[in-house]
Design a protein around this motif. Structure first.
Motif, PDB file in Angstrom:
ATOM      1  N   PHE A   7       0.827  -1.198   0.000  1.00 48.22           N
ATOM      2  CA  PHE A   7       0.000   0.000   0.000  1.00 48.22           C
ATOM      3  C   PHE A   7       0.867   1.256   0.000  1.00 48.22           C
ATOM      4  CE2 PHE A   7      -2.855   3.190   1.971  1.00 48.22           C
ATOM      5  CZ  PHE A   7      -3.817   3.188   0.971  1.00 48.22           C
ATOM      6  N   SER A 131      -0.288   7.522   7.330  1.00 47.74           N
ATOM      7  CA  SER A 131      -0.286   8.169   6.015  1.00 47.74           C
ATOM      8  C   SER A 131       0.185   9.612   6.126  1.00 47.74           C
ATOM      9  CB  SER A 131      -1.690   8.136   5.403  1.00 47.74           C
ATOM     10  OG  SER A 131      -2.122   6.819   5.166  1.00 47.74           O
ATOM     11  N   GLY A 186      -3.893  -0.298   5.160  1.00 48.13           N
ATOM     12  CA  GLY A 186      -4.249  -0.189   3.749  1.00 48.13           C
ATOM     13  C   GLY A 186      -4.710  -1.496   3.157  1.00 48.13           C
ATOM     14  N   ARG A 194      -9.279   3.286   2.071  1.00 46.49           N
ATOM     15  CA  ARG A 194      -8.053   3.308   1.267  1.00 46.49           C
ATOM     16  C   ARG A 194      -7.942   4.626   0.501  1.00 46.49           C
ATOM     17  NH1 ARG A 194      -5.459  -1.530  -0.065  1.00 46.49           N
ATOM     18  NH2 ARG A 194      -5.155  -0.868  -2.229  1.00 46.49           N
TER      19      ARG A 194
END
Length: 246
Positions: A7, A131, A186, A194
Motif C-alpha cells: 500500500f 499516512s 491499507g 483506502r
C-alpha cells in the motif's frame, strides 16, 4: 509470478510527481551538491520547531495497535529531541528564544502542516496517522540513505551534523513503524478508507514540499504583517516583546 504491490507503493504512485518533487526538491538537491546556503538551511531548521514531532505524535498513542512499536519509538524520539536536536541549538542562538520555541513562531507553511497532523491524529485511524506522518518519517531514506549512497562532502559543519542524524538506525525504525501501519491498515481497509489514506498521503507530501519551498525562497509571510524579516518575523505585539512560555 504475481508481484505484490504494498500500500505504501500505491501511495507513492498516487502522489505522482509530488513525491519526486519532494524527494528531489531543489533545497535537498542543493544540500547534496554542497551548494545549500546556511541562510536557506537555517530557515528550514528554525521552522522545524522542537514541539512538532514528539508532542503531536504521542497524542496518537490510544489509536496504536499493540503489535506496532510506534509508542515506544515516539517516547525515545521525545527524549532525543529534547536533549540533542540540532534545531534546538540553532534556536538558542536566536533573539526572543522563548517566542521561537512556541507554535506562534511558525510561518504559514509550517502552521499548515502542524494543523494537518493534529487534525489527522484527532479525526483519523492509525492508518490515517501513518499516512500523514510517513513523509516526515521517511527522512532516513530521503537524507540518510542518500548520504550513504552519494558520500556527500563539502557541507557546512551544521548541515553535516543534521543530515548525519538520519543515518541512525533509530530513525529507520521510526520510518518502518509508520510503513508497517500504513501497509497493515491499507491492505485491510474498505475502498473508502483506502481512498482517504491515499489522499492524506498526497496532502502530507504537498505540505512537506511547502516547507522546503518556503526555505528555498526565504519567504513565507503572514498576510498583513508588512516586510518579512526572517523565519521568526511576525511576533505578536513585537514592540512589547512579551514573554511566551512553551
Amino acid at each position: 509470478m504475481e508481484i505484490t504491490v504494498t500500500f505504501l507503493e500505491e501511495c507513492i504512485e498516487y502522489s505522482g510527481p509530488a513525491w519526486s518533487r519532494f524527494t528531489h526538491h531543489q533545497w535537498i538537491n542543493a544540500m547534496f551538491a554542497g551548494e545549500l546556503s546556511e541562510e536557506r538551511f537555517k530557515y528550514w531548521l528554525i521552522q522545524d520547531l522542537p514541539y512538532l514531532g514528539e508532542h503531536i505524535a504521542l497524542v496518537a498513542a490510544p489509536k496504536v495497535p499493540p503489535n506496532n512499536p510506534w509508542v515506544s519509538l515516539q517516547k525515545e524520539y521525545e527524549r532525543r529531541s529534547t536533549g540533542s536536536r540540532v534545531e534546538l541549538r540553532v534556536l538558542n542562538e536566536m533573539k526572543d528564544t522563548d517566542f521561537a520555541q512556541t507554535r506562534w513562531a511558525a510561518r504559514p507553511q509550517r502552521e499548515a502542516i502542524i494543523n494537518f497532523w493534529l487534525r489527522t491524529v484527532y479525526e483519523g485511524t492509525f492508518g490515517d496517522i501513518c499516512s500523514a506522518f510517513y513523509v516526515c518519517y521517511s527522512f532516513s531514506r530521503t537524507f540518510g540513505e542518500r548520504l550513504k549512497r552519494e558520500k556527500t562532502t563539502g557541507l557546512s559543519e551544521l548541515q553535516m551534523e543534521w543530515v548525519e542524524q538520519w543515518v541512525d538506525p533509530f530513525y529507520e525504525e521510526l520510518r518502518s513503524a509508520a510503513e508497517a501501519g500504513l501497509n497493515e491498515y491499507g491492505s485491510n481497509a474498505t475502498d473508502y478508507e483506502r481512498s482517504k489514506m491515499l489522499w492524506i498521503f498526497l496532502r502530507a507530501t504537498q505540505h512537506q514540499i511547502g516547507t522546503f519551498d518556503a526555505a528555498w525562497n526565504l519567504s513565507d509571510p503572514w498576510p498583513g504583517e508588512g516586510d518579512e524579516i526572517g523565519a521568526l518575523a511576525g511576533m505578536p505585539n513585537a514592540t512589547e516583546k512579551p514573554h511566551l512560555s512553551t
